[in-house]
Design an enzyme around this catalytic site. Sequence first.
Site: not given
Ligand SMILES: [Mg+2]
Length: 399
Positions: A108-109
């Site tokens: 998620d990054e």
């Molecule tokens: Mg996050």
Amino acid sequence: MSKSATRKILHVDLDAFFCAVEEQREPSLAGKAFAVGGKADQRGVICSCSYPARRKGVRSAMPTGQALRLCPELILISTHFGEYSAKSSQVMEIFHQLSGLVEQVSVDEAFIDVTDLPEPVEQIARALQARVKLDTSLPCSIGAASNKLVAKIATDTGKNQSRTDGYPQAILCVPAGTERSFLSPLPVRAMWGVGPKMESILLGMGLRTIGDIANCSVDRLERRFGKSGVDLHQHALGIDNRPVTVSYEAKSISQEVTFARDTTDLLFLRRTLHELAIKVGYRMRCEGLCARVIRLKLRFADFTTHTRQVMLQAPTDQDSVIATEAETLLMKLWQPDRPVRLIGVGGANLVEHVHQLTLWESKTQKERKLLIALDELREKYGKEAVQRADHIRKRHKEE
Ligand SMILES: [Mg+2]
């Protein structure tokens, strides 16, 4: 720093990613204290927790039992990794549409280098955040700066400063030239790479803020931490020259073929598989990539499709390795009485090929040179013209 040397780096982090996906599955969770993780009676831990749960003190990586004591009304959801990974690919695809320079850090990054885009970085960040929300319904926070370190800390700081009840959806831009003053008041634990152990050492040295580290002499930091002490000092000054390195994790190189007539002929399947492996290896070498994972796809006449994959000890771009691994996978899937409709071979978890500097060329390096020479001949005289003798011999033997 000269104007031409100033980079524009974004760091994007999805807000409570797993929870945001769960909220899409079950909208009634919105605004509630809930967490994704393992059950308390199975010694489970929290993977991700909603912002209302965070306000009760729940944190990710916390044992579920402890989380439930802090927040007895906590709703516990089990993980759906398949869906998180599908959503993650969707988000990364949006990043790739914005820039060719995307470094995925985790599910998620990611860092995105947008130096080449003419718009001001804040405008780019706002547009990207809106795009992600529109296409995936997922909230994210963005930090922007002239380097990765400061961009990452800007995201974290933006999230921490958020005073909303819901997802922070923060955007924090640190203008070029203000990196040091931005970092200066932050506590040492805000520094990227400073964990609890290093934090306690720094506090023991009387260094409480990143500014304290910047004002400390390099010698003192080097004596205490060695080479990483020198880096730490540079970072505290807001200096970080690390490039955004493109990750090829999401990408794969594959070739497949659908047969005109379904077949149960194992020799024919193996021969096809070798031909596909040669094409896959060729494309990897063209793109300067090696695969850590080899995949085999098999579709039977009744359209059921099976894939198997294997993780290699060392990444490869070599036909023979790809073929051998794929053949082993084929033998796990092949059933004598089930006609096959389609066969495919692919390489995934791609990494850039790094030339190993060794005194003596290993067998695999020699093989690689030979393959590259063959590739050049193929380009010159056509793909069918060049086949390795051992490949042809094998084919004759099989026939
Ligand atoms: Mg996050």
